[in-house]
Design an enzyme around this catalytic site. Structure first.
Site, mmCIF file in Angstrom:
data_model
loop_
_atom_site.group_PDB
_atom_site.id
_atom_site.type_symbol
_atom_site.label_atom_id
_atom_site.label_comp_id
_atom_site.label_asym_id
_atom_site.label_seq_id
_atom_site.Cartn_x
_atom_site.Cartn_y
_atom_site.Cartn_z
ATOM 1 N N GLY A 29 -6.866 4.463 -1.097
ATOM 2 C CA GLY A 29 -6.367 3.371 -2.008
ATOM 3 C C GLY A 29 -5.235 3.543 -2.922
ATOM 4 O O GLY A 29 -4.219 4.039 -2.351
ATOM 5 N N SER A 30 -5.462 2.935 -4.047
ATOM 6 C CA SER A 30 -4.208 2.440 -4.872
ATOM 7 C C SER A 30 -3.557 3.836 -5.480
ATOM 8 O O SER A 30 -2.237 3.690 -5.854
ATOM 9 C CB SER A 30 -4.546 1.632 -5.939
ATOM 10 O OG SER A 30 -4.929 0.340 -5.349
ATOM 11 N N VAL A 31 -3.887 4.894 -5.407
ATOM 12 C CA VAL A 31 -3.196 6.045 -5.685
ATOM 13 C C VAL A 31 -2.022 6.288 -5.061
ATOM 14 O O VAL A 31 -1.009 6.907 -5.495
ATOM 15 C CB VAL A 31 -4.122 7.324 -5.676
ATOM 16 C CG1 VAL A 31 -5.067 7.356 -6.779
ATOM 17 C CG2 VAL A 31 -4.691 7.646 -4.510
ATOM 18 N N MET A 32 -1.932 5.607 -3.617
ATOM 19 C CA MET A 32 -0.941 5.623 -2.835
ATOM 20 C C MET A 32 0.206 4.752 -3.342
ATOM 21 O O MET A 32 1.200 4.893 -2.862
ATOM 22 C CB MET A 32 -1.133 5.151 -1.612
ATOM 23 C CG MET A 32 -0.603 5.780 -0.248
ATOM 24 S SD MET A 32 -0.994 7.709 -0.003
ATOM 25 C CE MET A 32 0.053 8.108 1.138
#
Length: 704
Positions: A305-308
């Site tokens: 998810g958005s941690v990327m």
């Protein structure tokens, strides 16, 4: 006529007998005067018929934390046996076999988990000796002592070794477990116990000697012995105090919130040392109550998810194309193939800057970033440079490598915000070290050292730089962006739940949908998702990195995550003295000395002088045991426990003590203790100053 015939028959028989005799003498002489006969070495053949070889099992090495506290060790266990043969008591002044079987069965039924009737059936067999199945195996020292106190004739024990994990489910998925095989040797079967089995096992020895026809050793014959080489001891980088903070926080969230699983990893930002790993649900390797075999810290790859987005932004910065003040229209983006990709707030946040897009975790911002300032090759190469798509090489079993593969436009965009690719927590820990170390990425490691039976260090873990992956400018900008995620006053910032006054924690949140195994499509509801947080603190010079994930948090709530992270940040910061406080800074770390056999009054003077807490057990004047052992390092949060040479011990008031400290007291007093809850002791079932007996059992309640 018949007489002559008989004489001929007798002569023939005599000649045949003489012939056989000479053949026998010929064969015998060959066997006597030659070393071999028809390819068989006669000496070896004779020796093999009378030589016994007995194996000497090497002692399995222990696993310790970074301070030397035991995490996995061998302890004696016992198998209960009963001698039934009356011959054992012949010509003896007392009984050495079970005579009164009913009385014996009745007494044993009260101390082992077997009914009177079943025990009696075993004792009534016509055998020399018997065992009692599972109920009579792997008995502890306390259980053995309880049976011995019954003074039952004919009852005895066979001593064995078994693997014991003193902290129960503490670090269980990392440690794994080891079990005793049919030959009595303890072998690793999961986790580090399996991965390092050769290191821990050592080398077995043996003894050979000649025996007579009855199997007894022949006096005066040579005995050949090869000593066993005990296994090496393994010391981890994990700090049990920090691990305790993590275990406590994650268990509290398990009690308060509904979710499938949660996993968390903490690392030293400056070295890559792993400080703690935990997950729920968990298991106790002493009980093997496993419900889930997945190790979510290292061997389970999932869509991040958005941690990327952190690494996508870094890729744009490293490409030299990032302009944080440029604006884009948020809300929705339509790809060339007609696919609509939305922000988490489908109506969008209006026209916002890319800097704001990071704090708000805008998917549309990522797409514009890739479309206008990068391409799939730049993105893929940078992800690979950070180590995604391959194993970190950390010494943990079954490490997964994940998958970084994207080709088509939609796949590239999805990869930029962490969908359609898979990563592991350990890969994120590794990548995040680059932000904490001015662009230099470090390899995470968990083995601090390996020490052989002679206390020689045969392996030493150390900081390993993997190269510079980001510029100083990129790192400083990313710290600012991650700070805004947590500290922004905007209602759209996704990480404000992690805000802690006085602690400049920075990070990035993430939510990833995952595929329904039955339909082959992504779940579309809020609950079916994996939510994550990648963070570090303090902002300007990070010392600790944290990565945490939770699956299927009810209604997509992030509360289980930030309410787990915040107490960890507080406790670890205090423990590591990350921030200046009003506390007396003259209290430094103190290396524990060997106090055993020393005068108690002098030991107390030494500890008082160094402002170290201590607890004395007993009213003796000399120390006979201690916790922690010598050369361990303690500080203001620790208590040194001293056992004195008393004849009677009393239970102290342990309210306010940690579970680790209480467990040490129980071990020193050799009493059975059970625990309920998390935090610090709030209640104990046995009142303070109660005299300790062999059958004393204490229940401790814990609260934060």
């Amino acid at each position: 006529m018949n007489k002559n015939k008989n004489i001929k028959m007798i002569n023939f028989f005599l000649i045949f007998v003489l012939f056989c005799f000479f053949v026998f003498l010929f064969v015998l002489s060959n066997m006597i005067f030659k070393d071999s006969y028809e390819g068989t070495n006669l000496k070896e053949f004779a020796d093999s018929r009378s030589v016994v070889k007995k194996s000497i099992n090497a002692k399995r090495g222990s696993i310790y934390d970074s301070k030397g506290d035991s995490l996995a060790l061998n302890v004696s266990s016992y198998t209960l046996i009963a001698y039934l043969d009356e011959s054992r008591s012949e010509n003896e002044s007392k009984l050495y076999h079970v005579k009164d079987k009913k009385a014996t069965a009745k007494a044993l039924s009260k101390v082992i988990k077997m009914s009177y009737e079943d025990i009696l059936k075993i004792l009534e067999q016509d055998l020399y000796q018997v065992e009692f199945g599972t109920a009579g195996k792997e008995l502890t020292e306390l259980e053995k002592d309880a049976i011995k106190e019954l003074n039952l004739p004919g009852i005895d024990f066979i001593a064995d070794e078994q693997r014991y994990y003193p902290n129960g489910n503490f670090l269980s998925y990392t440690l794994g477990y080891a079990k005793r095989d049919e030959n009595g040797k303890v072998n690793g079967e999961y986790g580090l116990e399996l991965l390092l089995n050769d290191v821990l096992s050592g080398t077995d020895g043996y003894t050979t000697y000649q025996t007579d026809l009855n199997g007894y050793k022949i006096a005066g014959t040579k005995e050949k012995t090869k000593k066993a080489v005990d296994g090496n001891n393994v010391y981890l980088t994990v700090d049990s105090n920090i691990q305790f903070f993590v275990e406590e926080a994650i268990a509290n969230s398990r009690d308060k919130y509904s979710f499938d699983w949660m996993a968390i990893t903490l690392a030293d930002a400056k070295t890559g040392r792993i400080l703690a790993l935990s997950q729920v649900p968990s298991y106790d390797p002493n009980k093997m109550n496993v419900s889930d075999w997945n190790n979510y810290n290292v061997s389970y790859a999932y869509e991040p998810g958005s941690v990327m987005k952190t690494y996508t932004y870094m890729a744009a910065m490293e490409a030299g194309t990032y302009k944080g003040d440029d604006k884009f229209k948020s809300g929705k983006y339509t790809t060339y193939d007609g696919t609509n990709i939305y922000d988490w707030l489908k109506s969008g946040f209006g026209n916002i800057t890319y800097d704001e897009g990071f704090a708000y975790s805008s998917n549309v911002g990522i797409i514009n970033l890739i479309d206008k300032y990068m391409n799939k090759t730049i993105l893929a190469d940078y992800f690979e440079k950070l180590g995604f798509g391959k194993k970190t090489g950390i010494t943990l079993s079954n490490e997964a490598k994940g998958k970084i593969s994207f080709k088509y436009e939609t796949e590239v965009f999805n990869a930029g915000f962490g969908q359609g690719i898979t990563t592991t927590q350990m890969q994120h820990i590794q990548a995040l070290t680059s932000i904490a170390n001015d662009g230099v990425m470090l390899k995470p490691y968990i083995i601090d050292k390996v020490v052989d039976e002679n206390k020689k260090i045969v392996f030493k873990g150390q900081k390993e730089e993997l190269g510079t992956v980001a510029s100083h400018k990129t790192v400083e900008k990313m710290k600012d962006l991650m700070y805004d995620v947590v500290h922004s006053s905007s209602p759209y910032a996704t990480g404000t739940g992690y805000y802690l006054k006085g602690y400049d924690l920075i990070g990035k949140t993430g939510t990833a949908q995952y595929v329904n195994a039955k339909t082959g499509r992504y779940y579309g509801d809020e609950t079916h998702a994996i939510k994550s947080f990648a963070g570090m603190w303090p902002k300007d010079d990070p010392e600790v990195i944290v990565f945490i994930s939770v699956k299927d948090s009810l209604y997509g709530s992030s509360a289980p995550l930030y309410n787990t992270v915040k107490p960890i940040v507080k406790n670890v910061s205090k423990y590591l003295e990350i921030y200046d406080t009003a506390e007396d800074k003259t209290i430094n770390n103190y290396k524990v000395e060997n106090y055993i056999n020393r005068d108690l009054s002098k030991v107390k003077q030494t500890l008082k002088k160094n402002k170290i807490n201590y607890l004395v057990l007993g009213n003796g004047n000399k120390v006979i045991n201690q916790y922690p052992e010598k050369e361990n390092v303690v500080n203001v949060n620790d208590t040194i426990i001293l056992l004195t040479n008393d004849s009677e011990y009393k239970l102290p008031d342990l309210k306010g003590y940690s579970k680790k400290q209480v467990r040490a007291v129980c071990n020193l007093l050799n009493i059975k203790c059970t625990f309920k809850g998390y935090g610090y002791v709030s209640s104990q079932s046995v009142k303070k100053n109660t005299a300790i007996k062999k059958d004393t059992s204490v229940k401790f309640g814990f609260k934060n």
